[in-house]
Scaffold this motif. Structure first.
Motif, PDB file in Angstrom:
ATOM      1  N   ARG A 154      -6.407   2.336   4.094  1.00 35.23           N
ATOM      2  CA  ARG A 154      -7.227   1.677   3.078  1.00 35.23           C
ATOM      3  C   ARG A 154      -8.032   2.635   2.199  1.00 35.23           C
ATOM      4  O   ARG A 154      -8.524   2.241   1.144  1.00 35.23           O
ATOM      5  CB  ARG A 154      -8.193   0.703   3.759  1.00 35.23           C
ATOM      6  N   GLN A 161       0.828  -1.198   0.000  1.00 39.19           N
ATOM      7  CA  GLN A 161       0.000   0.000   0.000  1.00 39.19           C
ATOM      8  C   GLN A 161       0.871   1.261   0.000  1.00 39.19           C
ATOM      9  O   GLN A 161       2.089   1.194   0.190  1.00 39.19           O
ATOM     10  CB  GLN A 161      -0.933  -0.003   1.205  1.00 39.19           C
ATOM     11  N   ALA A 201      -1.941  -0.625   7.232  1.00 33.76           N
ATOM     12  CA  ALA A 201      -2.102  -0.003   5.924  1.00 33.76           C
ATOM     13  C   ALA A 201      -3.314   0.915   5.919  1.00 33.76           C
ATOM     14  O   ALA A 201      -4.361   0.599   6.495  1.00 33.76           O
ATOM     15  CB  ALA A 201      -2.251  -1.074   4.842  1.00 33.76           C
TER      16      ALA A 201
END
Length: 217
Positions: free
Chosen positions: A154, A36, A152
């Motif tokens: 999102r 990511q 991460a």
């Protein structure tokens, strides 16, 4: 980490086995999502002891972190350093697809980086600070830091909620009555560049609520 100490030997063995089956390291925080663009990174002092009570040490950690992240081309988008832990919102992978660039990208594009650089950065920062603080406190072989964790980002909402959460962290943990009272926080950078109204609107649009529950309590 702390609950593990209270398990029986059979429970510990079962927990380690379950982690291995899931592909996680036996005892370390897992890092399963590595592709990511943005992450919230968290590091805490060992046993959450307050080794950074002084503003001098908190600023020292910030200086080390910025130096190391800049050297590998990563952007620190938000930060807060408390007496026993810190949070960073970091742009890690600039070569990954970033569908929300128009929403929260500012400044020059960072060079291509590698998620694996994170471990090296934290080892360096924590190693230097541990040696200096142990020498200053006249102690030997004291463990100052625990391993870092990452989550991460999102979505755009997750990004801005994380930004709010980082700025609210000193209040959440009882170190300040207002986010603006805490010096070692990026809230002052955003206040200078985006102004108070922008921060206030962001807080209303992306409320923190239960963000951080279970992993930052």
């Amino acid at each position: 980490m702390y609950e593990y100490r209270h398990l029986t030997q059979e429970q510990k063995a079962q927990l380690v086995q379950d982690r291995k089956l899931r592909g996680f390291p036996p005892h370390e925080p897992p890092h399963p999502v590595r592709d990511q663009v943005f992450y919230i990174l968290t590091a805490a002092c060992y046993e959450h002891r307050c080794h950074m009570k002084s503003a001098l040490r908190r600023q020292q950690i910030l200086n080390l972190l910025f130096e190391k992240f800049i050297n590998v081309g990563m952007e620190i988008r938000a930060w807060v350093v408390l007496p026993n832990h810190y949070h960073l919102l970091v742009k890690v992978n600039s070569d990954a697809e970033d569908p929300t660039t128009n929403y929260y990208d500012y400044g020059a594009q960072a060079p291509t980086t590698n998620f694996d650089n994170l471990g090296q950065i934290f080892r360096s920062v924590h190693g230097v600070s541990s040696r200096q603080w142990n020498l200053s406190d006249n102690v030997t072989k004291r463990k100052v830091w625990f391993r870092y964790s990452d989550r991460a980002i999102r979505s755009e909402r997750h990004y801005y909620t994380t930004l709010n959460y980082i700025h609210y962290n000193p209040v959440k943990h009882g170190w300040a009555k207002s986010p603006y009272d805490w010096v070692e926080s990026s809230v002052h950078w955003y206040l200078e560049h985006y102004k108070r109204e922008w921060l206030r609107d962001l807080w209303v649009k992306y409320p923190v609520r239960d963000y951080g529950k279970e992993w930052d309590n």
